[in-house]
Structures are given as structure tokens and as C-alpha cells.
Design a protein around this motif. Sequence first.
Motif, PDB file in Angstrom:
ATOM      1  N   UNK A 128       0.830  -1.209   0.000  1.00 27.15           N
ATOM      2  CA  UNK A 128       0.000   0.000   0.000  1.00 27.15           C
ATOM      3  C   UNK A 128       0.866   1.262   0.000  1.00 27.15           C
ATOM      4  N   UNK A 129       1.927   1.238   0.774  1.00 28.98           N
ATOM      5  CA  UNK A 129       2.832   2.394   0.828  1.00 28.98           C
ATOM      6  C   UNK A 129       3.508   2.616  -0.521  1.00 28.98           C
ATOM      7  N   UNK A 130       3.916   1.533  -1.166  1.00 28.21           N
ATOM      8  CA  UNK A 130       4.567   1.652  -2.476  1.00 28.21           C
ATOM      9  C   UNK A 130       3.605   2.193  -3.530  1.00 28.21           C
ATOM     10  N   UNK A 131       2.360   1.746  -3.482  1.00 27.05           N
ATOM     11  CA  UNK A 131       1.359   2.241  -4.430  1.00 27.05           C
ATOM     12  C   UNK A 131       1.146   3.744  -4.244  1.00 27.05           C
ATOM     13  N   UNK A 132       1.140   4.202  -3.004  1.00 27.07           N
ATOM     14  CA  UNK A 132       0.997   5.631  -2.741  1.00 27.07           C
ATOM     15  C   UNK A 132       2.203   6.417  -3.256  1.00 27.07           C
ATOM     16  N   UNK A 133       3.382   5.850  -3.129  1.00 31.57           N
ATOM     17  CA  UNK A 133       4.580   6.521  -3.644  1.00 31.57           C
ATOM     18  C   UNK A 133       4.521   6.633  -5.166  1.00 31.57           C
ATOM     19  N   UNK A 134       4.093   5.564  -5.844  1.00 32.11           N
ATOM     20  CA  UNK A 134       3.968   5.612  -7.299  1.00 32.11           C
ATOM     21  C   UNK A 134       2.895   6.613  -7.714  1.00 32.11           C
ATOM     22  N   UNK A 135       1.817   6.710  -6.938  1.00 30.98           N
ATOM     23  CA  UNK A 135       0.781   7.716  -7.215  1.00 30.98           C
ATOM     24  C   UNK A 135       1.359   9.121  -7.140  1.00 30.98           C
ATOM     25  N   UNK A 136       2.188   9.358  -6.141  1.00 27.70           N
ATOM     26  CA  UNK A 136       2.864  10.660  -6.035  1.00 27.70           C
ATOM     27  C   UNK A 136       3.738  10.920  -7.258  1.00 27.70           C
ATOM     28  N   UNK A 137       4.492   9.914  -7.689  1.00 25.41           N
ATOM     29  CA  UNK A 137       5.344  10.086  -8.860  1.00 25.41           C
ATOM     30  C   UNK A 137       4.536  10.449 -10.103  1.00 25.41           C
ATOM     31  N   UNK A 143       2.004  17.323 -13.013  1.00 26.71           N
ATOM     32  CA  UNK A 143       2.003  18.729 -12.606  1.00 26.71           C
ATOM     33  C   UNK A 143       3.198  19.469 -13.186  1.00 26.71           C
ATOM     34  N   UNK A 144       4.381  18.903 -13.023  1.00 27.45           N
ATOM     35  CA  UNK A 144       5.589  19.610 -13.459  1.00 27.45           C
ATOM     36  C   UNK A 144       5.759  19.587 -14.972  1.00 27.45           C
ATOM     37  N   UNK A 145       5.252  18.549 -15.647  1.00 30.92           N
ATOM     38  CA  UNK A 145       5.250  18.569 -17.108  1.00 30.92           C
ATOM     39  C   UNK A 145       4.234  19.578 -17.632  1.00 30.92           C
ATOM     40  N   UNK A 146       3.155  19.788 -16.876  1.00 27.60           N
ATOM     41  CA  UNK A 146       2.191  20.832 -17.228  1.00 27.60           C
ATOM     42  C   UNK A 146       2.832  22.216 -17.110  1.00 27.60           C
ATOM     43  N   UNK A 147       3.643  22.400 -16.072  1.00 26.58           N
ATOM     44  CA  UNK A 147       4.310  23.700 -15.866  1.00 26.58           C
ATOM     45  C   UNK A 147       5.262  24.037 -16.999  1.00 26.58           C
ATOM     46  N   UNK A 172      -0.964  14.713  -4.894  1.00 24.76           N
ATOM     47  CA  UNK A 172       0.361  14.094  -5.001  1.00 24.76           C
ATOM     48  C   UNK A 172       1.107  14.163  -3.674  1.00 24.76           C
ATOM     49  N   UNK A 173       1.105  15.333  -3.049  1.00 26.11           N
ATOM     50  CA  UNK A 173       1.813  15.500  -1.775  1.00 26.11           C
ATOM     51  C   UNK A 173       1.180  14.632  -0.686  1.00 26.11           C
ATOM     52  N   UNK A 174      -0.150  14.556  -0.669  1.00 32.54           N
ATOM     53  CA  UNK A 174      -0.838  13.700   0.314  1.00 32.54           C
ATOM     54  C   UNK A 174      -0.432  12.248   0.149  1.00 32.54           C
ATOM     55  N   UNK A 205      15.676   9.772  -5.552  1.00 32.79           N
ATOM     56  CA  UNK A 205      15.844   9.607  -6.997  1.00 32.79           C
ATOM     57  C   UNK A 205      14.583  10.038  -7.736  1.00 32.79           C
ATOM     58  N   UNK A 206      13.418   9.661  -7.194  1.00 34.86           N
ATOM     59  CA  UNK A 206      12.156  10.059  -7.808  1.00 34.86           C
ATOM     60  C   UNK A 206      11.949  11.559  -7.777  1.00 34.86           C
TER      61      UNK A 206
END
Length: 382
Positions: A128-137, A143-147, A172-174, A205-206
Motif C-alpha cells: 500500500x505504501x509503495x502504491x501511494x509513492x507511485x501515485x505521487x510520482x 504537474x511539473x510537465x504541465x508547468x 500528489x503531496x498527500x 531519486x524520484x
Amino acid sequence: MMKLVSLSDINHGFVPKKPTDLFVKPRFRSFPETFHITRSTVFDSSARENLNAKRRRDHLRVGPIFCKSYGDTSKVYQEEEIPKAKLIWRAIKLPIYSVALVPLTVGASAAYLETGLFLFRRYVTLMLSSILIITWLNLSNDVYDFDTGADKNKKESVVNMVGSRTGTLAAAVTSLVLGVSGLVWTSLIARNTRAILLLASAITCGYVYQCPPFRLSYQGLGEPLCFAAFGPFATTAFYLLLGSSSEMSRVPLSSRVFSSSLLVGFTTSLILFCSHFHQVEGDLAVGKFSPLVRVGTERGAFVVRWAIRLLYSMLLVLGLTKILPVTCTLMCFLTLPVGNLVSSYVEKHHKENEKIFMAKYYCVRLHALFGAALSLGLVIAR
């Protein structure tokens, strides 16, 4: 009498297959005087003929232009409408979450091979923690590609779909905070500081891969960062956490664990590399110098072909030297047809953006199957 008509004058996008398919239907109105339309030479240089032609045009009204329709030929000039459900599926990127499950499962299998332990609750928490990290990525990348404008025309971008950069960044931050909390909590329970340091390195790295002010992916460093994050860092960390217990808090790091992590990192990096084939023009426009922007799609297809060969060559060497159990070698070689599929598909369609888009999903399939085969081989070797 008639003006030449160009295809740009046709409003509905229908394309005639031959000149006889284009009909001009003149509509005449009644006028005080009666005019006789006579056949005249179109390209006559005589001033008098030109004057007569001008007078005729002044009293002749030409109606709309009609063309024969040929079914779907208008689609050549119209962008295909992508169904909303398909856009949502692309935005979720569910198959990409295999990059969270494969390092975890390979690490768990390596821990079982070395210690005989399988800690199910800890495995679920880490998953579950890993899935949340990938969601953040995924979300922060949008967001940053939009910028930077890299996702300006990307319909499946989450920011473009929801229409809120702030909301996407908040989600993403959540996800990052919740994911890191789960990883830290598990590391404290396992009393393994090496694992949390490795996971912190993977997350770093991410971050430097996509987030300002670093954005190292724009310098073509995405693939090396991806290799390190999901390979030696994440896979080894999961092995340490799932092999630690109250009786054994410090599990040994063996060559089998390290070589397994290298294979996981290799297949994960291949996904990232192939995901850029259909984005070369857009990346170049915003100054994102990915490896494919630097070498081009034709050489990129060559790289993919040799990367697949290198993957299975590494597997063979690790098996022959008995660094990996023979069961791992045999099971992983069963995925060779999928590897050949990736190579041939990229080589055939690397110039077709609409088709090469699927290359990354074929790589995901290879990554997932190769990881499952590697894990099964480690478990059987026990």
C-alpha cells in the motif's frame, strides 16, 4: 465562368477521389436582362474576352459546392476523438503500478529464500505504501510537465482532465506523506535503519528525476535514476524489511539478492525508455532532452533490441555462474517471447506515434512477467 476550387474551400473535410467527383452546381437568379452563356476559352489573353467574362461573372451567382462523401475519409483531417473512459484509464496508469509490486515481490521472495520468512501483514503494508509513492510520482510528474508545457497536448494528463494544477499537486503531496509514513513505520517495527536509508535514496531519486529545481529527466538522466531507485535501492530495502524479525534484525545481503535487484531495475528502466517514443517532438519543443530525443527513434529501436538481448544474456551468465538459482534462469527464460515481442514491435512502429504509444505497455507486460518468474524461481529454490 467557374473559378478554380481548392480543397481548403471545402468545409466538411470530404476528399474527392478523382476530379469527376467534384461537382459545381450553379444557381441562377432572374435578372432584368436575358443573358446567354456561351462557351469561351478559359485562358484567352484577349482584353475583350476578359471583359465579357467579367460581365458574365457579375450576373452569375454560383451556389454551394458539393462533393461525394467516402465514408471515413474525413478522419484523415480530423483528430480522432478518444472516449472519456479510455482517457481515464490512461490517466490512472494502472499497469504502471507493477513497478511498485515487482520490487516488493522479488524482495519478499529473496527474503523467503534466505530466511524462510514471509511476513504477510508487513508485505501488505509495504504494498500500500509503495502504491501511494507511485501515485505521487505519476501525479507530480503530470504537474511539473504541465508547468513546462510538455503535457500541453496530452489529453490523458491528470491536470488537463481535472482542470486544476493545485488540486493535483495537493493529491500528489498527500500520497507522498501517507506512503512515506507507511515505509517509516514498517522500518521502525523491523528495527532496520539500512532499509529506511535505501528507501529514502529511492524516493530522492524520484524527486530529483522530475521536481524543480532539479528535473534531471530533462537532462536525459531519468533511466539511470529509475534503475537505481527500483532496482538496488527499493528491491534490496524490501528484502531487508521482509527478512527481519524479532529474532533476526540484521539479515545478510547476498549476491543473489543484489543480482535480482539489478534485473528488476533493468526491466523498469526499459519501461521508462519506451514511454518516450511517442513524445519526442513534444519533449524537444520544451527542452526535455530524453535519451530518445538525443539519439532519435530509429537508433532508439536499435537500443531496445540490444537491451532485450543484454537482459537475457545477463540472466544466462548469472545462471551459469550459479549466482542465481537455476530455477530463476529457467522460469525467466519462459518470458523470452514477450521480450522478442517488445523488440520487434518497437523496431516496426518506432516512426508511428499512434502505434508506438503501446510500446511501454508491452514493456510493462515484460516487466511484470519477468518479475513474477524471478520471484517464483526464488521461492522454488528454497
